[in-house]
Design a protein around this motif. Structure first.
Motif, PDB file in Angstrom:
ATOM      1  N   SER A 138       0.819  -1.209   0.000  1.00 41.97           N
ATOM      2  CA  SER A 138       0.000   0.000   0.000  1.00 41.97           C
ATOM      3  C   SER A 138       0.852   1.258   0.000  1.00 41.97           C
ATOM      4  O   SER A 138       0.587   2.205  -0.751  1.00 41.97           O
ATOM      5  N   LEU A 139       1.882   1.280   0.833  1.00 44.47           N
ATOM      6  CA  LEU A 139       2.717   2.478   0.930  1.00 44.47           C
ATOM      7  C   LEU A 139       3.545   2.696  -0.329  1.00 44.47           C
ATOM      8  O   LEU A 139       3.855   3.833  -0.689  1.00 44.47           O
ATOM      9  N   TRP A 140       3.886   1.596  -1.031  1.00 42.94           N
ATOM     10  CA  TRP A 140       4.640   1.757  -2.273  1.00 42.94           C
ATOM     11  C   TRP A 140       3.819   2.459  -3.342  1.00 42.94           C
ATOM     12  O   TRP A 140       4.356   3.106  -4.244  1.00 42.94           O
ATOM     13  N   LEU A 141       2.508   2.356  -3.265  1.00 48.89           N
ATOM     14  CA  LEU A 141       1.655   2.966  -4.277  1.00 48.89           C
ATOM     15  C   LEU A 141       1.443   4.451  -4.057  1.00 48.89           C
ATOM     16  O   LEU A 141       0.880   5.124  -4.914  1.00 48.89           O
ATOM     17  N   GLN A 142       1.878   4.970  -2.919  1.00 44.09           N
ATOM     18  CA  GLN A 142       1.738   6.402  -2.688  1.00 44.09           C
ATOM     19  C   GLN A 142       2.661   7.170  -3.638  1.00 44.09           C
ATOM     20  O   GLN A 142       3.828   6.805  -3.815  1.00 44.09           O
ATOM     21  N   PRO A 143       2.166   8.226  -4.278  1.00 42.46           N
ATOM     22  CA  PRO A 143       2.962   8.915  -5.310  1.00 42.46           C
ATOM     23  C   PRO A 143       4.244   9.542  -4.787  1.00 42.46           C
ATOM     24  O   PRO A 143       5.186   9.747  -5.554  1.00 42.46           O
TER      25      PRO A 143
END
Length: 523
Positions: A138-143
């Motif tokens: 989830s955190l990897w998908l944050q821009p």
């Protein structure tokens, strides 16, 4: 005589000093406060059950009917970084800085205050690793994210300030220098030899078989040839993979067994030592899939870095990896915790929230698991919230490809299913908080609508909300968002693949608008 050993995988030299060497058993210390001797629950501990209100809003929770919550994650109350948009570099050359943007979360690993990974069942450790994987993804998908690190500090010497078993995950907008250096070393080796340096090291360790601690179908644990401190362990996947986020459920369960068993050896052979656990992982978008190889490292804090290490960046190891391996493998362990009759993951899955099934008059007739409702397309309750700003624009977004219905399609509403025992109003507030991070305002109910579609049937309460503040999108639900002027909304729905339920609710909302007195409409 002392010996310098070189780690090809990290590009670092380590000094092994026989004259200063200690026997491995000398590292076993008398510890006045072993983890298992502590109280099971402490009233002042913010992570113990009953104190959930002392931690910020949950980002993940695994629970079951027997024990309540089992693993939960939430933002750190004293974070190193704070959520926000991607920061821009500022300042002159020698005074450059970025705003401290990112995400810093805590994973409470158990409701028990007096446990640790070494004392848990394999299923319980597996839940912790699942939480790591889910939050990592989830955190990897944050821009704004450039790097995500998962770590655990156990004990004061390892930097732990709270006893309750927990780990941490930090997502940041920069890649640390140490990570860049490891990538550079791995890239250089790949360019010279055409293969991953970690795969080559694993092959060497298996061939020599002098420092291997554990082997399974998918993983190998060993103390590296040039380990920089006593009993420092690496766990590598046999299959080349650059990212922990790519681990499968089967691999994760196997890794959980190995982590638990190795930490149990630490616990009993070294006297519940303070240690650090770190997941070293890259990402295909950053480094590519071929060069880096993710791994997990366990580092007992049995020695301290001093002036030499600070002045040179090199470490002096007073114990050899071969002796450490022999000592750990030769230590007799007590019987490790056994699994419950019903595996913990199965208990969690069986205890997931059910949804209310209703009739055409919106009266509850049954409670079933969400997958059953989706599979049989049962009539249920749902909420939809239309978000607009003071410019007259409507919030729109694209659903993630992992959604259980209408994956990858666009929607004009933020919405979700009403859970059993939950009111429509409570569901609307919950969904706003979990999907877009809005907690300060309560949406306004507009109209009730019956939607009957080929893939979804629901009695829907439609809400609206005027919002001009920031939103934090949940990456498991939303992968893109934007704002569309009301005058262009119809044209936008014709261009995009819009969720049928969302389009149907838009028509119902517009009909409701037309029925309202002019002075009652804010949009």
């Amino acid at each position: 005589m002392s010996e310098f050993r070189f780690s090809v995988a990290t590009g670092e030299w380590v000094i092994f000093a026989p004259e200063r060497a200690r026997r491995p058993e000398d590292f076993l210390r008398e510890k006045p406060d072993w983890t298992h001797t502590r109280a099971t629950w402490r009233g002042q501990c913010p992570f113990c059950p009953g104190n959930d209100a002392r931690t910020p809003g949950e980002t993940l929770c695994y629970r079951d009917e027997q024990a309540g919550w089992l693993v939960r994650s939430f933002p750190n109350r004293f974070p190193a970084v704070y959520p926000g948009p991607r920061p821009q570099m500022q300042g002159p050359e020698f005074m450059r800085f970025l705003k401290g943007v990112g995400h810093h979360e805590v994973v409470a690993e158990s409701p028990k205050h007096n446990t640790t990974l070494a004392l848990m069942t394999r299923g319980e450790v597996g839940l912790v690793l699942r939480a790591w994987r889910q939050r990592y993804r989830s955190l990897w998908l944050q821009p704004e994210t450039e790097h995500v690190v998962i770590f655990k500090n156990h004990g004061h010497a390892a930097g732990c300030s709270l006893e309750h078993p927990h780990s941490q995950i930090v997502a940041m907008p920069v890649t640390p220098q140490q990570i860049l250096q490891r990538h550079e070393v791995a890239s250089r080796y790949y360019n010279q030899h055409g293969r991953c340096v970690f795969c080559a090291q694993l092959e060497m360790e298996l061939a020599q078989n002098q420092r291997i601690l554990a082997k399974s179908a998918q993983f190998v644990a060993f103390i590296p040839y040039a380990a920089f401190s006593p009993f420092s362990v690496w766990i590598l996947p046999r299959k080349h993979s650059c990212s922990f986020g790519l681990i499968t459920d089967t691999e994760l369960d196997e890794l959980a067994t190995m982590v638990r068993d190795l930490l149990a050896r630490f616990y009993h052979a070294l006297g519940d030592p303070d240690y650090n656990l770190v997941v070293r992982s890259s990402h295909p978008e950053v480094q590519g899939t071929r060069v880096f190889h993710w791994y997990l490292t366990l580092v007992p804090r049995l020695s301290k870095a001093a002036g030499f290490e600070l002045g040179t960046g090199m470490f002096i190891n007073s114990s050899t990896p071969e002796a450490d391996t022999e000592f750990l493998l030769g230590t007799a362990l007590p019987e490790l915790p056994s699994e419950d009759p019903l595996p913990v993951l199965q208990r969690v899955q069986q205890s997931q929230q059910t949804v209310e099934i209703v009739d055409l008059d919106n009266r509850v007739t049954a409670h079933v698991a969400r997958p059953v409702m989706r599979r049989d397309n049962l009539l249920h309750r749902a909420v939809k919230v239309l978000i607009y700003n003071d410019l007259g624009e409507t919030f729109v977004h694209r659903r993630t490809s992992t959604k259980d219905v209408f994956p990858g399609m666009h929607d004009l509403f933020v919405g979700g299913v009403v859970e059993s025992g939950e009111s429509y109003d409570a569901a609307a507030v919950r969904i706003l908080a979990t999907e877009v991070g809005i907690t300060e305002k309560v949406p306004e109910f507009t109209v009730s609508h019956l939607h009957v579609g080929a893939r979804s049937r629901a009695w829907i309460h439609i809400y609206r909300l005027l919002w001009t503040g920031p939103m934090e999108y949940h990456p498991d639900h939303i992968e893109w968002s934007g704002w569309v002027p009301e005058s262009e909304l119809t044209a936008w729905t014709c261009r995009m693949a819009v969720v049928p339920m969302g389009l149907d609710c838009l028509f119902a909302y517009q009909d409701w608008q037309k029925s309202q007195p002019t002075d009652a409409l804010n949009k």
